[in-house]
Write an enzyme that holds these catalytic residues in place. Structure first.
Site, PDB file in Angstrom:
ATOM      1  N   HIS A  84       0.851  -1.190   0.000  1.00 24.92           N
ATOM      2  CA  HIS A  84       0.000   0.000   0.000  1.00 24.92           C
ATOM      3  C   HIS A  84       0.883   1.234   0.000  1.00 24.92           C
ATOM      4  CE1 HIS A  84      -3.444   2.595   0.829  1.00 24.92           C
ATOM      5  NE2 HIS A  84      -2.606   3.268   1.595  1.00 24.92           N
ATOM      6  N   ASP A 163     -15.264   2.846   7.325  1.00 25.78           N
ATOM      7  CA  ASP A 163     -14.176   3.700   6.837  1.00 25.78           C
ATOM      8  C   ASP A 163     -14.639   4.536   5.653  1.00 25.78           C
ATOM      9  OD1 ASP A 163     -11.432   4.674   6.376  1.00 25.78           O
ATOM     10  OD2 ASP A 163     -11.681   3.526   4.526  1.00 25.78           O
ATOM     11  N   ARG A 170     -14.400  13.010   6.719  1.00 26.86           N
ATOM     12  CA  ARG A 170     -13.122  13.670   7.022  1.00 26.86           C
ATOM     13  C   ARG A 170     -12.725  14.609   5.895  1.00 26.86           C
ATOM     14  NH1 ARG A 170      -9.553   8.822   7.268  1.00 26.86           N
ATOM     15  NH2 ARG A 170      -7.852  10.310   7.405  1.00 26.86           N
ATOM     16  N   SER A 185      -7.810   3.898   8.916  1.00 30.49           N
ATOM     17  CA  SER A 185      -8.481   3.839   7.612  1.00 30.49           C
ATOM     18  C   SER A 185      -7.728   2.886   6.664  1.00 30.49           C
ATOM     19  CB  SER A 185      -8.534   5.262   7.037  1.00 30.49           C
ATOM     20  OG  SER A 185      -8.878   5.238   5.689  1.00 30.49           O
ATOM     21  N   LYS A 189      -8.849  -1.596   5.875  1.00 32.70           N
ATOM     22  CA  LYS A 189      -9.090  -2.200   4.553  1.00 32.70           C
ATOM     23  C   LYS A 189      -8.084  -3.307   4.265  1.00 32.70           C
ATOM     24  CE  LYS A 189      -9.230   2.040   3.226  1.00 32.70           C
ATOM     25  NZ  LYS A 189      -9.241   3.354   2.670  1.00 32.70           N
TER      26      LYS A 189
HETATM   27  N1  URA Z   1      -5.716   6.390   2.397  1.00 33.94           N
HETATM   28  C1  URA Z   1      -6.761   5.859   3.063  1.00 33.94           C
HETATM   29  O1  URA Z   1      -7.258   4.801   2.697  1.00 33.94           O
HETATM   30  N2  URA Z   1      -7.212   6.486   4.156  1.00 33.94           N
HETATM   31  C2  URA Z   1      -6.704   7.635   4.610  1.00 33.94           C
HETATM   32  O2  URA Z   1      -7.150   8.147   5.599  1.00 33.94           O
HETATM   33  C3  URA Z   1      -5.630   8.199   3.902  1.00 33.94           C
HETATM   34  C4  URA Z   1      -5.151   7.554   2.788  1.00 33.94           C
END
Ligand code: URA
Length: 425
Positions: A84, A163, A170, A185, A189
């Protein structure tokens, strides 16, 4: 057990720690809609201002995972590893990386998103390939992983729905930058996706979320700890995002550059980062003593790319979309490129149509910027510095203004770029 949203907001406002039961209740009721958006906004702002203890961040992540489904790749006969990136300008690394790691017998389930703002989304890039489809069912994803070893597709709505809802909130309440919220967040995932190993590419610099090494280090440490707590082998590389990655920025342009890397060419920084992240992912699943450069140059990673794109309806041999109009910016003096700012190049590319302003906007696949020189390169006055592409020439003016400002050419010594700034494991 039931709690009061107002009391929990006040508790965080007063810098007190929330219990697991309180966090579970808050996230469950926010997902169901019984905690209102304005209450969750106030809570997010209290977290941004006062932070969270490590145990609270873990509880928040687990509550967000529990809000939806989880995937399970245990039945595959291969180990699984994922990457990621926190996002940057010209960051197309997922494209060559997923097939490269899969070429060593590791399954790579890469659930990706679309871009908003100046950083591009992996799905937008791949959708530049005629016919390619981002949406797969869980069963289709599983079969593609079992047969080909790599899949890059849209994260389904079933994973961590809390999320999804909180992230949108947000975005419009000035609370994106809170490290506990970013970390929970991202990791909710990734943990829900069920990968065994995870490598995080935490970007640092003007084009990244985290502008300083200190903040990026804090985020990386939080992410790695969350992964380990959840039983996922996790490490993070801190990498430079003060200047764009590679020479091409924009959807089809980045696919083009990724294919160059998969055929044994491409810019050195893109190759080096792809190889460093691949090595890290392979080591996480116990594959050591391989040099990932080999499968880039011998065509094995390219074979997987072709299968992976074809399986999702993409025509690997089709011509990629090209922008209708172009404009070249030339160097105004001779010297070394001492500054080539990622954020300014990213916003210029976005202004050309490569990115979107609102979620419902369409991106222009051919739009973007091709750099003819990178940070530290020598350039002569009058030589091409960058070419801007768009389908809508009225977009040129504001993009040129920023692109011209993005670069400084100086006399004297070339600056050397350090690509990998640290590692957290
Ligand atoms: N990527 C995400 O999935 N969440 C965040 O809060 C910031 C970047």
């Amino acid at each position: 057990m039931t709690f009061s949203a107002v009391e929990l907001i006040i508790k965080k406002r007063e810098k007190q720690e929330l219990s697991k039961a309180e966090i579970d209740w808050l996230i469950d009721n926010y997902t169901k809609g019984t905690v209102a958006d304005e209450q969750m906004s106030a809570f997010a702002m209290a977290v941004l201002l006062n932070g969270m203890a490590r145990s609270e961040i873990k509880d928040l992540t687990m509550a967000m995972i529990a809000s939806g489904e989880t995937l399970d790749f245990q039945g595959l006969s291969m180990p699984t590893a994922d990457k990621h990136s926190t996002g940057g300008v010209g960051d197309k690394i997922t494209l060559p990386l997923a097939p490269l790691v899969a070429s060593y017998g590791v399954a790579v389930p890469q659930l990706s998103g679309r871009g908003l703002g100046h950083t591009g989304g992996t799905l937008d890039k791949l959708e530049a390939i005629p016919g390619w489809q981002a949406s797969l069912s869980n069963t289709e994803m599983y079969s593609q992983l079992a047969e080909i070893g790599a899949v890059i597709c849209a994260a389904g709505t079933g994973l961590a729905p809390a999320d999804r809802k909180l992230y949108a909130l947000r975005d419009v309440t000035g609370t994106v930058e809170a490290i506990p919220l970013i970390a929970s967040s991202i990791m909710s995932k990734k943990i829900a996706e069920g990968t065994q190993a995870l490598v995080l590419d935490v970007k640092v610099g003007s084009g990244a979320f985290m502008k300083t090494l200190d903040r990026a280090t804090e985020l990386a440490q939080t992410l790695v700890q969350l992964g380990k707590d959840a039983g996922v082998r996790t490490s993070a590389l801190l990498t430079d995002m003060s200047t764009p990655l590679g020479l091409k920025i924009g959807n089809a342009l980045e696919v083009e550059e990724s294919i160059e890397v998969l055929t044994g060419g491409g810019p050195q920084d893109v190759i080096d980062l792809t190889v460093a992240l691949a090595k890290e992912m392979l080591e996480q699943v116990g594959i050591t003593n391989v040099d990932p450069r080999e499968n880039l140059s011998n065509g094995k990673a390219m074979d997987i790319w072709r299968k992976m794109i074809t399986a999702q309806g993409g025509d690997v041999d089709a011509q990629l979309p090209k922008a209708k109009e172009w404009h070249q910016i030339k160097a105004t003096q001779s010297g070394y490129i001492s500054r080539l700012d990622a954020l300014e190049v990213g916003i210029a590319s976005w202004r050309l149509g490569a990115g979107r302003e609102r979620k419902e906007d369409q991106v222009q696949f051919g739009a973007g910027i091709e750099l003819h020189a990178q940070l530290g390169d020598r350039i002569e006055a009058g030589a091409p510095l960058m070419t801007l592409y768009t389908d809508t020439p009225e977009k040129f003016e504001r993009a040129i203004e920023l692109a011209e400002k993005s670069t400084t050419i100086s006399d004297g010594q070339a600056v050397e770029r350090k690509l990998i700034l640290g590692k957290i494991s």
